[in-house]
Every structure is written in C-alpha cells, then in structure tokens.
Design an enzyme around this catalytic site. Structure first.
Site, PDB file in Angstrom:
ATOM      1  N   LYS A 200       0.861  -1.180   0.000  1.00  0.00           N
ATOM      2  CA  LYS A 200       0.000   0.000   0.000  1.00  0.00           C
ATOM      3  C   LYS A 200       0.895   1.228   0.000  1.00  0.00           C
ATOM      4  O   LYS A 200       1.710   1.424   0.905  1.00  0.00           O
ATOM      5  CB  LYS A 200      -0.909  -0.002   1.222  1.00  0.00           C
ATOM      6  CG  LYS A 200      -1.772   1.245   1.304  1.00  0.00           C
ATOM      7  CD  LYS A 200      -2.813   1.151   2.391  1.00  0.00           C
ATOM      8  CE  LYS A 200      -3.621   2.425   2.467  1.00  0.00           C
ATOM      9  NZ  LYS A 200      -4.630   2.378   3.523  1.00  0.00           N
ATOM     10  N   LYS A 253      -2.155  -1.589  -3.800  1.00  0.00           N
ATOM     11  CA  LYS A 253      -3.009  -0.405  -3.738  1.00  0.00           C
ATOM     12  C   LYS A 253      -2.164   0.855  -3.784  1.00  0.00           C
ATOM     13  O   LYS A 253      -1.209   0.948  -3.021  1.00  0.00           O
ATOM     14  CB  LYS A 253      -3.799  -0.461  -2.425  1.00  0.00           C
ATOM     15  CG  LYS A 253      -4.605   0.764  -2.117  1.00  0.00           C
ATOM     16  CD  LYS A 253      -5.243   0.626  -0.764  1.00  0.00           C
ATOM     17  CE  LYS A 253      -6.059   1.866  -0.493  1.00  0.00           C
ATOM     18  NZ  LYS A 253      -6.672   1.838   0.804  1.00  0.00           N
TER      19      LYS A 253
END
Ligand code: PBG
Length: 329
Positions: A200, A253
């Site tokens: 992330k 992400k």
C-alpha cells in the site's frame, strides 16, 4: 507483399478477436466498497466520487439488495463516523454496539450468502486521522507500531464476531497479519480470511476516500507506514512477510499506477492477488468523462481489464455496480 506472419489475421472479426482474447473481466472478480453512516433514510453523495454515496444502514441494505440482484457477491464496508465518536485509541472500532459492527451484523443477517470484507485500521475512528496510535514527542509525532497491533487485533476479532468473512488490514503496521491471525485463531475464528493490504503506497490517490470518511490525517502524512511510490523491491519484502504470517490474499493499492507491482507479486507468489482501484482513480475517470474528454464506460472497462492482464485475480472497485449494470443491460 510477401509476409508469412500477419498478426492482423487474429483481429479480423469480433468472433476471432474474442477467440484469442486472453483476459476477461468477470463479476465474480469484483469487490464493491461501500460506505455506511449514522442516521435513518440518509443517502449522502460524495462530491469527489460521482455515483458513490454514504448510506445510513437502512438504505445501505436496500442499495446492497440492488447490487446482489445485479450479480455482485462480495462487498467491502467502511464507516463514516461523526467527530464525537473519534478518539486517540479508536475505541469505537471495537464497540459491538457501534455503527460499524452493527452494520456488519445486519448485512450478514440479511445476506448470508455474500462475502463481506471489513476494514482494519484506526483512521476512521481516530481523532488524529492516522492508521495507528500517535505519540507526540519533542521531535514531532510518531505512529507507534506494536501498541497499535493490540487495537487492530481487538478490532479484527470484533469484526469476526459480527460476521465478517474477510478481514482487510489496511494500516501497514509491521507484523499485523501474524498478530491478527493469532488473535483470530485464539478466539476460534480459524475460518475467517485475511486480505492483506500488502503493498500500500503513500500516494496522492486517496483524497476522495478521505472526503467520504472525513478521515484525512489531522497533521503530517502517512509516509512512515505506507510505501514510497518509487519502490518495488520493498513490495516483495512486504509480500514475503504477509505470506509467512498467514495472509490468504495479497493486495496492491493503488492499482492503475502500480500494474508492475501487481505483476511482480503475481509472478512471485501463489496466493490470489487483489488490486484496489482507489477513489482517486475512480474520480479521474469520472471527471474526464463528465467533461466529455474520454468515454468513461470504455475507459472503465479498459482499466479494469488491464488490472486483470497485469495479474490481479480480484479487483476492489467503485465501478463494480456500473460494470454489473452494463452486464445486465
Ligand atoms: C486507510 C484506507 C485508505 C483507503 C482505504 N483504507 C486511505 C488512506 O490510507 O488514507 C483508500 C481507499 C480509496 O482511496 O479508495 N486505512
């Protein structure tokens, strides 16, 4: 012209093109993120995410019914809480009578066959707007890792108890997958899955989501826990740890600017890879389409298919309902 190999032969008709198509987007690949808020009969549009709204629980259930009827089967839920429910330790996150856990329970009661993914991180409940506990010292502030794990595990167990099928730690603290896995197992939730937000990145594409939750950091940024967008090798370290700590899925992400990371993880790990097509990516497509600068529907399908081509088996996307509507029409 004498040419033995003419690649255009494999593109000569719709049937042939489909015959040789390598990647397909299927509704069963998609997870639809939704937002719940307090109140009754409330539908609150998110300005920066046209077509996406926060719903009070009663209307959320109706909206979900519509999505289920369209063929969607997996959902991710995030809460929007009033400032008065937030504190330094995200206490509300494990309150079984609180909005989020009550919503999880109600959703699973009404739709026992869907898969519901819950979010583990402190930011929606934190008065500091950070994913972990903030300690202030003379040199500024620090998001403390190990103390945060205790809160995250409480939250995860409470979510499992409320009926969550998949726990989604989005916080990026070190060691959280193993810590949460052990906590779940100790409470008997060995069948509850974990989708690790493995890679992330601390990027610029989360703005509209933070609008939706009123969860932007009150000071500083998230760069001491989310990854540097310039790096890919670090993603392998995160993936090795999450794999070893018992994750069932590895997520990348954001997605659009990180297709190489999706491929990297898919090439190196045998777990299903998920991509989070985040709020800022959604907003860009919607804004350009609203101006008539791109064909939003085609851009949406192209982007999602590219994520599959890169190696994502699963895509979390605010476009899920629109894709499902297209398939029905
Ligand atoms: C934070 C969290 C974020 C998103 C999901 N969980 C944003 C952030 O790190 O501030 C973003 C999702 C999106 O932008 O669509 N725990």
């Amino acid at each position: 012209m004498n040419m033995l190999r003419r690649p255009r032969r494999n593109r000569k008709s719709p049937v042939i093109r489909e015959l040789v198509q390598e990647n397909f987007l299927s509704l069963s690949d998609l997870i639809y993120p939704m937002f719940v808020m307090e109140g009754q009969g409330v539908r609150s549009e998110i300005t920066s995410m046209p077509g996406v709204a926060r719903f009070s629980l009663d209307l959320l259930l109706e909206e979900m019914q519509e999505c289920v009827d369209l063929g969607l089967k997996t959902f991710a839920l995030f809460p929007n809480l009033p400032e008065s429910k937030k504190d330094k330790y995200a206490t509300e996150s494990h309150n079984p009578e609180g909005l989020y856990l009550q919503a999880v329970k109600a959703i699973k009661n009404r739709f026992p066959d869907i898969a519901l993914m819950t979010d583990v991180a402190m930011d929606p409940y934190s008065s500091d707007g950070h994913d972990g506990i903030v300690e202030e010292g003379s040199g500024g502030f620090e998001v403390v890792n190990d103390e945060t794990l205790v809160v995250l595990a409480k939250m995860a167990v409470a979510q499992a108890r409320a009926g969550a099928d998949i726990i989604g730690p989005s916080d990026m603290m070190d060691g959280r997958i193993g810590y949460i896995r052990e906590a779940l197992d100790k409470e008997g939730f060995t069948n509850v899955s974990i989708m690790a937000y493995t890679a992330k990145y601390a990027g610029a594409f989360y703005g509209p989501f933070r609008d939706a939750l009123d969860s932007a950091p009150r000071f500083g940024d998230k760069k001491t826990y989310q990854m540097n967008p310039a790096n890919s090798r670090e993603a392998l370290i995160e993936a090795e740890l999450d794999y070893a700590e018992g994750a069932d899925f590895l997520m990348v992400k954001p997605a659009m600017a990180y297709l190489d990371i999706i491929k990297l993880l898919n090439d190196n790990f045998d777990l299903p890879i998920a991509a989070y097509n985040v709020s800022g990516e959604y907003a860009m497509v919607k804004a350009a389409a609203a101006n008539g600068w791109i064909d939003g529907e085609r851009a949406m399908l192209e982007i999602l298919t590219a994520m599959k081509r890169a190696g994502a088996k699963i895509i979390l996307t605010y476009f899920a309902k629109e894709v499902a509507q297209l398939r029905k029409s």
